[in-house]
Design an enzyme around this catalytic site. Structure first.
Site, PDB file in Angstrom:
ATOM      1  N   LYS A   8      24.059 -32.012 -28.819  1.00 33.04           N
ATOM      2  CA  LYS A   8      24.439 -31.290 -28.001  1.00 33.04           C
ATOM      3  C   LYS A   8      24.014 -29.740 -28.172  1.00 33.04           C
ATOM      4  CE  LYS A   8      29.001 -32.423 -27.825  1.00 33.04           C
ATOM      5  NZ  LYS A   8      28.807 -33.474 -29.006  1.00 33.04           N
ATOM      6  N   ARG A  83      36.757 -31.840 -23.230  1.00 33.86           N
ATOM      7  CA  ARG A  83      36.799 -33.077 -24.153  1.00 33.86           C
ATOM      8  C   ARG A  83      37.697 -34.151 -23.724  1.00 33.86           C
ATOM      9  NH1 ARG A  83      33.640 -30.404 -28.562  1.00 33.86           N
ATOM     10  NH2 ARG A  83      33.272 -31.936 -30.592  1.00 33.86           N
ATOM     11  N   ARG A 122      22.724 -33.440 -41.301  1.00 34.27           N
ATOM     12  CA  ARG A 122      23.530 -32.016 -41.050  1.00 34.27           C
ATOM     13  C   ARG A 122      24.391 -31.854 -42.146  1.00 34.27           C
ATOM     14  NH1 ARG A 122      26.368 -31.203 -35.317  1.00 34.27           N
ATOM     15  NH2 ARG A 122      28.015 -32.012 -36.550  1.00 34.27           N
ATOM     16  N   ARG A 128      28.595 -28.399 -43.032  1.00 37.30           N
ATOM     17  CA  ARG A 128      29.914 -28.238 -42.330  1.00 37.30           C
ATOM     18  C   ARG A 128      30.997 -28.993 -42.827  1.00 37.30           C
ATOM     19  NH1 ARG A 128      29.134 -28.948 -35.850  1.00 37.30           N
ATOM     20  NH2 ARG A 128      31.000 -29.922 -36.043  1.00 37.30           N
ATOM     21  N   ARG A 139      36.160 -38.293 -35.767  1.00 33.01           N
ATOM     22  CA  ARG A 139      35.415 -37.508 -34.601  1.00 33.01           C
ATOM     23  C   ARG A 139      34.648 -38.576 -33.728  1.00 33.01           C
ATOM     24  NH1 ARG A 139      31.726 -33.975 -37.547  1.00 33.01           N
ATOM     25  NH2 ARG A 139      31.016 -33.271 -35.688  1.00 33.01           N
TER      26      ARG A 139
HETATM   27  P1  AMP Z   1      31.817 -29.352 -32.165  1.00 33.69           P
HETATM   28  O1  AMP Z   1      31.161 -28.370 -32.952  1.00 33.69           O
HETATM   29  O2  AMP Z   1      31.765 -29.221 -30.794  1.00 33.69           O
HETATM   30  O3  AMP Z   1      31.290 -30.628 -32.749  1.00 33.69           O
HETATM   31  O4  AMP Z   1      33.284 -28.982 -32.556  1.00 33.69           O
HETATM   32  C1  AMP Z   1      33.970 -29.122 -33.803  1.00 33.69           C
HETATM   33  C2  AMP Z   1      35.249 -29.346 -33.526  1.00 33.69           C
HETATM   34  O5  AMP Z   1      35.919 -28.181 -32.806  1.00 33.69           O
HETATM   35  C3  AMP Z   1      35.993 -30.406 -32.936  1.00 33.69           C
HETATM   36  O6  AMP Z   1      35.810 -31.706 -33.685  1.00 33.69           O
HETATM   37  C4  AMP Z   1      37.191 -30.110 -32.559  1.00 33.69           C
HETATM   38  O7  AMP Z   1      38.126 -30.001 -33.677  1.00 33.69           O
HETATM   39  C5  AMP Z   1      37.193 -28.528 -32.022  1.00 33.69           C
HETATM   40  N1  AMP Z   1      36.634 -28.401 -30.652  1.00 33.69           N
HETATM   41  C6  AMP Z   1      35.468 -28.150 -30.365  1.00 33.69           C
HETATM   42  N2  AMP Z   1      35.477 -28.031 -28.852  1.00 33.69           N
HETATM   43  C7  AMP Z   1      36.906 -28.444 -28.619  1.00 33.69           C
HETATM   44  C8  AMP Z   1      37.407 -28.900 -27.437  1.00 33.69           C
HETATM   45  N3  AMP Z   1      36.845 -28.752 -26.335  1.00 33.69           N
HETATM   46  N4  AMP Z   1      38.911 -29.514 -27.451  1.00 33.69           N
HETATM   47  C9  AMP Z   1      39.382 -29.443 -28.540  1.00 33.69           C
HETATM   48  N5  AMP Z   1      39.006 -29.284 -29.791  1.00 33.69           N
HETATM   49  C10 AMP Z   1      37.469 -28.840 -29.603  1.00 33.69           C
END
Ligand code: AMP
Length: 182
Positions: A8, A83, A122, A128, A139
């Site tokens: 994404k 989400r 990654r 990360r 996740r």
């Molecule tokens: P990502 O980089 O999109 O994989 O997001 C990393 C982490 O940020 C996720 O595992 C959540 O803990 C938090 N996060 C990102 N976007 C959201 C969202 N829309 N709602 C809640 N937590 C989020």
């Protein structure tokens, strides 16, 4: 939309650049706040580290604030938001207040083996904090339980564009742009 590791972030960056609109990644904003030691970062960190969603109240307020910035006027690409169903409803209200709506929702479809391989790759390259095996598993479960139901939600609204997320990065970008313009 798409599970963790679907690509994404990578694709959103290219597609937003191509369309000349800002790429708004809630994950990136949270990570920047964690790195900067802000109050928002402190609120978010323990959820991120555990692979859980940050509470909706925190996330929705952050997105609402981001969407007030003038660079969003010509349009914007949301990456990683909404989400869950409640976030989707809040987003609709936020957009309705501006008399706009979503143009499309892109779902990147990637088989789970490719997803896990990408996440482990990654983990080595980016380091990360949430790319460890246990957190990756959580996740993926959170995606399946809370986020994937939005596929049906957006399909019913005729907004869903399903795109094959396996292949060369540039080919996938072309597929997304094609799905958005046709
Ligand atoms: P990502 O980089 O999109 O994989 O997001 C990393 C982490 O940020 C996720 O595992 C959540 O803990 C938090 N996060 C990102 N976007 C959201 C969202 N829309 N709602 C809640 N937590 C989020």
């Amino acid at each position: 939309m798409g599970p963790p590791g679907a690509g994404k972030g990578t694709q959103a960056q290219f597609v937003a650049a191509q369309l000349g609109i800002p790429h708004i990644s809630t994950g990136d904003i949270f990570r920047a706040n964690v790195a900067g030691g802000t109050e928002l970062g402190q609120q978010a960190q323990k959820f991120m580290d555990a692979g859980e969603l940050v509470p909706d109240s925190v996330t929705n307020a952050m997105v609402a604030d981001r969407l007030t910035q003038p660079d969003t006027e010509p349009g914007f690409l949301l990456d990683g938001y909404p989400r869950n169903r409640d976030q989707a409803v809040v987003l609709e209200d936020l957009l309705a207040n501006r008399s706009i709506g979503l143009d499309a929702v892109v779902e990147l479809v990637v088989d789970s083996e490719s997803v896990i391989a990408r996440l482990l790759d990654r983990a080595i390259k980016d380091g990360r904090a949430d790319d460890t095996e246990d957190v990756i598993r959580r996740r993926l479960d959170v995606y399946a339980e809370q986020t994937e139901p939005l596929v049906g939600y957006y399909r019913e609204k005729s907004l869903l564009r399903t795109v094959d997320g396996v292949g060369q990065i540039a080919d996938i970008t072309a597929r997304i742009l094609d799905a958005l313009t046709n």
